[in-house]
Write an enzyme that holds these catalytic residues in place. Structure first.
Site, short mmCIF file in Angstrom:
data_model
loop_
_atom_site.label_atom_id
_atom_site.label_comp_id
_atom_site.label_asym_id
_atom_site.label_seq_id
_atom_site.Cartn_x
_atom_site.Cartn_y
_atom_site.Cartn_z
N ASP A 138 0.85 -1.19 0.00
CA ASP A 138 0.00 0.00 0.00
C ASP A 138 0.89 1.25 0.00
OD1 ASP A 138 0.97 0.21 2.54
OD2 ASP A 138 -0.95 -0.06 3.56
N SER A 139 0.28 2.41 -0.03
CA SER A 139 1.08 3.64 -0.12
C SER A 139 1.56 4.12 1.24
CB SER A 139 0.24 4.75 -0.76
OG SER A 139 -0.76 5.18 0.17
N ASP A 161 -3.24 8.32 -1.69
CA ASP A 161 -4.55 8.91 -1.92
C ASP A 161 -5.03 9.60 -0.64
OD1 ASP A 161 -4.86 6.53 -0.48
OD2 ASP A 161 -6.93 6.28 -1.14
N GLN A 188 -11.72 7.39 -5.57
CA GLN A 188 -12.36 7.84 -4.34
C GLN A 188 -13.76 8.37 -4.67
OE1 GLN A 188 -11.64 7.46 -1.27
NE2 GLN A 188 -9.45 6.94 -1.19
N GLY A 245 -11.41 4.04 0.28
CA GLY A 245 -12.35 4.78 1.12
C GLY A 245 -13.67 4.07 1.35
N ASP A 253 -8.08 -7.43 -0.09
CA ASP A 253 -7.22 -7.68 1.06
C ASP A 253 -8.01 -7.31 2.30
OD1 ASP A 253 -6.87 -4.63 0.83
OD2 ASP A 253 -5.81 -5.11 2.69
N CYS A 265 -12.95 -28.93 6.08
CA CYS A 265 -11.70 -28.20 5.84
C CYS A 265 -10.51 -29.11 6.07
CB CYS A 265 -11.64 -26.99 6.78
SG CYS A 265 -10.11 -26.04 6.68
N CYS A 288 -7.28 -27.84 6.51
CA CYS A 288 -6.15 -27.07 7.03
C CYS A 288 -5.56 -27.78 8.25
CB CYS A 288 -6.59 -25.65 7.40
SG CYS A 288 -7.37 -25.50 9.01
N CYS A 343 -7.87 -28.01 11.35
CA CYS A 343 -8.99 -28.94 11.25
C CYS A 343 -8.53 -30.39 11.09
CB CYS A 343 -9.90 -28.55 10.08
SG CYS A 343 -10.72 -26.97 10.35
N HIS A 368 -6.55 -21.29 9.61
CA HIS A 368 -7.85 -21.84 9.20
C HIS A 368 -8.65 -20.79 8.43
CE1 HIS A 368 -11.75 -23.71 9.11
NE2 HIS A 368 -12.22 -22.54 9.52
#
Lengths: 382, 382
Positions: free
Chosen positions: B98-99, B152, B200, B227, B277, B315, B317, B320, B346
């Site tokens: 990110d910035s 931004d 934005q 935003g 994200d 699952c 993972c 689990c 998980h």
């Protein structure tokens, strides 16, 4: 029912000796432990941040968990319902549990010790509870460990008002520990669980010898040295352990409780100890203090900030295989839990490798060389 | 040197569509990302407690790291010396950074935004520093991410004194973001790094459309929706994203920043978003809040104390596969870091599997069914 004095499916086989150092195989219901060996500490049933798979890959063969902590949370009944320590945690190899007495005494400033046991105030619910020689065995039977420890009265190396060792106080603790061991022995109900008794006696060789002799007479599956690492000198500790070992049966495993640094382990092995446990590798790891084949280093040292070398080029643990000192330092400095995890795993790998080297050295008759190497390394800071 | 407007070795290939939902392949210098996809957040260059190997096994294809945090510690020069993000962290796949602007604004109550950039007081050394559109690009170039973000001005959905949306303030932020994007575009020096600009406009469809149109005119490698997740309703968010996407070029990737829960992701995909994200899977995991194929559950709930079932039987993972709800609950309750680690892993596995299912559903033309399933599940608490 006659008292159980020897656990089923449990026993020490001798493989080799080098002086007093012993190379053996300790058979337990959940697997064989090559001795000498080191037990990683899984206080609440987990070595802090590290999975059972990683421990096995690093070379762990047995883990230690703390009865007091598991008794408080989640309680031994829950652990038992979820398959005992093996099923509960997913570590299917051998487990040793302590008695809880040391934890209670050291964690509570309101613990009171009398002949019945150790009475303390639970920090969780404020209730008064008592650990007795009998109920600590019962709790450990419910937890399902392969090796249980008797409740002992553990006191630091004490001095009387004139600055001399307070032999009478140490003697009283030793005598009480012996009476508690007898009570624990009578309380056993689980034939497949070994129980170790604990030798006390502070730094006094006379008391250690007497304690070992009397304890050995009670015929336990194994014996531990308790109350060490609490203020005595290195020479006092070595003498206490060696003296007691001479009075313990050769065919039963010996465990030096709560110690220590690499040199402490080698000292113990030289005196005939088979098992160790300590929080040093994991706790030091969390603080960025790492053991390497060239000496120890503190990752917090600024000179590692842009160091692209692994922590120990001779190590093949995930931290050394995949990461630089600079990255690990960054993780430790920023409090990223991956840093604690990797550093702890590195230190444990170092400990397990050291035990492997010790076993090989005993087989080859070169243990004194290894002992000397580790003694020299103990002073080296990278 | 003429400005770089398209990164080398970077581009989006279309695989399939289902309505506005897009299935693609995003080619980067460090690997291909199947889209739609989710980026785990590695704030300081590590996803809290989880190794790169585990992330790859769970299905991660790209990670996100926070420029502001790495700028403070260990500094981009150190990261660059140790091989950029890829060499530094050991995650050799694609990275997005990110910035830093959002972090600075949200972490510092003394951040000041003017035309030059964002000036803030470093909590580390108390010095005033300024992030500008130019130096955030320079920092990200030193970090070596595959995708950099422009600085931004990110403001929450604001209301004026009469309770109506404060369109004039949002409009000013949008205009400034656009000017900063132009400056960032001119500052680029690294041809192998993609740069995404940020749309934005708060919850206003008019502003979002205008912002997207103007930003698209600057010809970036990709575009993000900024935003959002800051107070608007679900319907406002869906409309804002869909409206902006209609004004963005179809051949460039679209990234919805910082969102969110499973349904937020599905809403975004339905509106034509390719990348997401969020800290939700890791942060919720640390708090014992887990996503499953049957709904979500809180491990802190007492009814899981002696539950021998895995968190999600569907699952695979490590949590689990190897552990019960009862054990994981115990680890979370006692603050054992293995619990945070397993629960986070998980949840990340759940997110990566959800993205895999979304991609398959788009290919098969059944994405609306999946969207409906996740919408229904969002209300279910086990």
């Amino acid at each position: 029912m006659s008292p159980i004095t020897q656990a089923e499916g449990f026993g020490l086989e001798s493989v080799a000796r080098d002086g007093a150092a012993r190379r053996g195989r300790l058979v337990t219901p959940h697997g064989v432990i090559d001795t000498p060996n080191f037990m990683a500490v899984a206080t609440f049933g987990a070595v802090r941040g590290i999975s059972a798979t990683e421990l096995a890959e690093a070379g762990a063969q047995i883990l230690l968990s703390n009865t007091y902590h598991l008794h408080e949370r989640p309680g031994e009944a829950t652990v038992q319902t979820l398959g005992g320590l093996h099923g509960f945690t997913g570590w299917r190899g051998p487990w040793l549990t302590d008695s809880g007495g040391f934890q209670v005494t050291s964690l509570s400033d309101r613990a009171r010790v009398d002949e019945s046991g150790v009475t303390f105030t639970s920090p969780l619910d404020g209730q008064r509870r008592t650990l007795t020689p009998e109920n600590t065995i019962g709790i450990q039977e419910a937890l399902g460990s392969d090796i249980a420890m008797v409740l002992d009265e553990c006191i630091p190396v004490t001095t009387s008002e004139d600055g001399e060792p307070d032999t009478s106080r140490m003697n009283r603790a030793m005598e009480r520990t012996l009476r508690w061991a007898e009570r624990a022995q009578r309380a056993r109900q689980r034939a497949s669980q070994a129980v170790f008794a604990i030798v006390q006696g502070g730094a006094s060789e006379t008391l250690r010898r007497a304690s070992a002799k009397a304890t050995a007479g009670l015929e336990f599956d194994g014996y531990a040295h308790g109350g060490l690492g609490l203020g005595e000198t290195r020479e006092q500790r070595r003498a206490a352990v060696a003296t007691a070992n001479a009075a313990l049966p050769a065919d039963r495993p010996r465990y030096l409780m709560g110690l220590g640094k690499p040199l402490d382990l080698l000292d113990g092995i030289a005196a005939g100890v088979d098992l160790f446990d300590c929080v040093v590798p994991t706790r030091n790891g969390r603080h960025g203090l790492l053991f390497t084949s060239q000496g120890s280093l503190s990752l917090r040292n600024a000179r590692f900030a842009a160091d692209s070398e692994p922590v120990d080029p001779a190590c093949s643990c995930p931290a050394c295989r995949d990461h630089s000192r600079g990255y690990l330092r960054h993780l430790i400095k920023t409090g990223e839990s991956l840093g604690s995890r990797l550093a702890s795993l590195h230190n444990l790998t170092y400990y397990f490798n050291l035990m492997r080297r010790a076993r090989a050295a005993i087989e080859q008759g070169t243990f004194p060389d290894l002992h000397g190497e580790i003694e020299a390394l103990a002073e080296v800071r990278l």
